[in-house]
Design a protein around this motif. Structure first.
Motif, short mmCIF file in Angstrom:
data_model
loop_
_atom_site.label_atom_id
_atom_site.label_comp_id
_atom_site.label_asym_id
_atom_site.label_seq_id
_atom_site.Cartn_x
_atom_site.Cartn_y
_atom_site.Cartn_z
N GLY B 139 0.87 -1.41 -0.11
CA GLY B 139 0.13 -0.05 0.12
C GLY B 139 0.86 1.14 0.08
O GLY B 139 1.82 1.31 0.64
N SER B 140 0.46 2.21 -0.51
CA SER B 140 1.20 3.57 -0.88
C SER B 140 1.18 4.29 0.46
O SER B 140 2.10 5.06 0.75
CB SER B 140 0.67 4.33 -1.82
N THR B 141 0.12 4.38 1.23
CA THR B 141 -0.10 5.35 2.22
C THR B 141 0.41 4.61 3.56
O THR B 141 -0.08 3.38 3.97
CB THR B 141 -1.71 5.73 2.57
N PRO B 142 1.20 5.33 4.30
CA PRO B 142 1.81 4.73 5.39
C PRO B 142 0.84 4.59 6.76
O PRO B 142 -0.12 5.73 6.73
CB PRO B 142 2.82 5.81 5.91
N LYS B 143 0.65 3.73 7.20
CA LYS B 143 -0.47 3.35 8.24
C LYS B 143 0.39 2.71 9.54
O LYS B 143 1.35 2.05 9.20
CB LYS B 143 -1.47 2.50 7.70
N ARG B 170 5.43 -0.71 -1.94
CA ARG B 170 5.83 -0.71 -0.56
C ARG B 170 6.13 0.67 0.02
O ARG B 170 6.94 0.78 0.95
CB ARG B 170 7.08 -1.59 -0.30
N TYR B 171 5.76 1.79 -0.74
CA TYR B 171 5.91 2.99 -0.22
C TYR B 171 5.63 3.02 1.17
O TYR B 171 6.21 3.54 2.17
CB TYR B 171 5.13 4.21 -0.98
N LEU B 175 7.64 4.24 4.47
CA LEU B 175 7.29 5.69 4.90
C LEU B 175 7.05 5.56 6.48
O LEU B 175 7.54 6.27 7.31
CB LEU B 175 6.20 6.21 4.41
N PRO B 230 -3.96 6.07 9.15
CA PRO B 230 -2.92 6.86 8.21
C PRO B 230 -1.78 7.75 9.07
O PRO B 230 -2.39 8.42 9.95
CB PRO B 230 -3.71 7.57 7.30
N LEU B 231 -0.77 7.53 8.70
CA LEU B 231 0.35 8.60 9.42
C LEU B 231 0.62 9.89 8.74
O LEU B 231 0.43 9.98 7.45
CB LEU B 231 1.64 7.78 9.45
#
Lengths: 323, 323
Positions: B139-143, B170-171, B175, B230-231
């Motif tokens: 997933g692109s969005t860091p969580k 794996r962004y 992240l 999400p971070l």
């Protein structure tokens, strides 16, 4: 209001609720533009039901299907009365090809100008920027020719908007576009998430995040990299913004969040602060031998240090039990 | 040499070729560590065949399957003689759990120290950093909690390495890790791509790119964001580096590429430069009325301006024909 697609329609409807509120709530008169969609009238029926369920006074369909129809005075009149304009998902190139530069397109710009909220999801999000992403493939790594650009409606100047950002792995294509056009700010919006732009401030609501790619200081080979080759894109500044954060589009910086403190926590913090002030006074008054401090701490029901470390310790124990 | 997994084994073998060359080519004595893999001896046979096909003198398997075996003096001796150590893909936690802090692990560090090339693909890439990514989701969005960290072998200090970076989206997880540990530099390596680190310079070879996430100036809520939320990760500097680029890990900046000019192009450029110099002299000598310049240009076989614009025009025409 730029929605990344797949906004929740059945449960909390956080994003759509916000749209109706911004359009005036019980006074909202919402024009739905389903032109991007290849679905039939059902898509209008869905948004009609949703917006009415959230309390909108009126919902009308404005559906030009070619540029001739986008010159229809009745449709323009409907847009003239709207307090909110909502563009559905679908194919943004179909939408832009039909409405951009027509009286219907101009009426949307005019509505935005006079303060009506203009929102859109997926294709209806991408079309809002001056420069519009059109077609392309997924993937994290930017590669030459992985997507294309067309002219958008231009509600938001100097940016390019991508949607379904996390779910369809679109870092690569947005990076490619900003590498080729470093005067643009790249904005990627996750599904069930919205970037709400008021004046020059972007606020995030919803389940995911909004990703900003700022290429002002980029070093790139985008002007001469080979067809389909990975691009050099060095020095891009990245901002991942979850719900509740705000970003200044002019200075391209995060805005300090509004302080939101739990009232109970605020009370505890104030109490701990008073205890520490007392201790500081005691120390200054030389009433602070180690023994005196120990006795003083024992007298206290919950000394502030123990509150803090106690919480961490408990948290760690829970984690341990989980593993 | 940090390989992002799935390196080409059947065609050009660009990355593996480079590994054998770095290990000494015809003098190469390569120890293959397949401990991360759950495959049988076949995985050793594959790399044995590959490295020999690329000209390595000798290939030996070093395969401890538990910490006891990682104390085996024979395996340590094999590593002591190696000019290259190659760690296969698989499960990096299995690999680190078996070799880190054992004589076999120490022998790999010692080999690296004395100048042997240490390489690895996928799991064998991640284990090389001081801090190792372990498990997680795409997933692109860091969580929050989307991945975990363990201690790596530590060939490379102050970084954390992810692999299959583009292919598995794996962004987000990289992240998340750098948001929680902003003293680390995040390095994501695409498949069939390698980051070759010599002294403190990282060079890229292969089909994809190496993505660097520099969180030195990050603003984040990673210390108190909720589970799976999400971070916030604002101000991360991003570098996407394709094959042929070099990056200084100390200053965290792109290094100017070595100039590589096509000899034919160099000749044409030199000729055009001479023409321009002559024209400048003509102008200075006042032999430069519009009529004189036009005559002068007509006399020339290919004036430099026409070469340049001619190329672009031809390119555009080809594009037009494609569309």
């Amino acid at each position: 209001m730029i929605i990344g697609g797949a906004e929740d329609k059945l449960r909390k409807r956080r994003v759509l609720k916000e749209f109706v509120a911004a359009a005036g709530g019980p006074e909202a008169r919402i024009a739905v533009l389903p032109t991007a969609s290849s679905l039939g009238d059902e898509i209008v029926e869905v948004y009609d039901a949703l917006f009415r369920a959230e309390g909108a006074a009126e919902v009308v369909a404005v559906r030009p299907e070619n540029r001739d129809e986008a010159h229809d005075a009745d449709l323009v009149e409907e847009l003239g009365k709207a307090t909110g304009v909502f563009m559905t998902g679908g194919n943004q190139l179909k939408l832009s090809a039909i409405i951009c530069g027509t009286p219907v397109g101009d009426a949307i710009l005019a509505a935005h100008q006079r303060g009506a909220v203009v929102g859109g999801t997926s294709a209806g999000a991408s079309i809002q920027s001056s420069h519009m992403i059109a077609m392309g493939v997924g993937g994290s790594t930017p590669k030459q020719r992985m997507t294309q650009m067309a002219a958008g409606l231009g509600l938001l100047q100097g940016v390019i908007i991508d949607q379904h950002f996390e779910q369809r792995n679109r870092y690569g294509r947005l990076l490619m576009l900003v590498a080729q056009s470093p005067q643009l700010l790249g904005i990627g919006v996750d599904e069930d998430t919205a970037a709400v732009v008021t004046e020059d401030v972007l606020s995030v609501i919803g389940r995911g995040a909004v990703t900003i790619l700022d290429p002002s200081r980029i070093t790139t080979n985008a002007f001469d990299a080979g067809r389909a080759a990975p691009l050099l894109a060095s020095g891009v500044v990245l901002h991942v913004l979850p719900s509740g954060t705000r970003f200044d589009l002019t200075t391209r910086t995060l805005l300090t969040p509004d302080p939101r403190v739990d009232p109970l926590e605020a009370k505890e913090l104030a109490e701990a602060g008073r205890d520490l002030s007392q201790m500081a006074r005691d120390i200054a008054a030389a009433d602070a031998s180690p023994g005196a401090l120990r006795r003083r701490l024992r007298r206290k029901r919950r000394p502030p240090e123990d509150v803090e470390y106690g919480e961490y310790a408990e948290h760690d124990r829970q984690d341990g039990a989980d593993a």
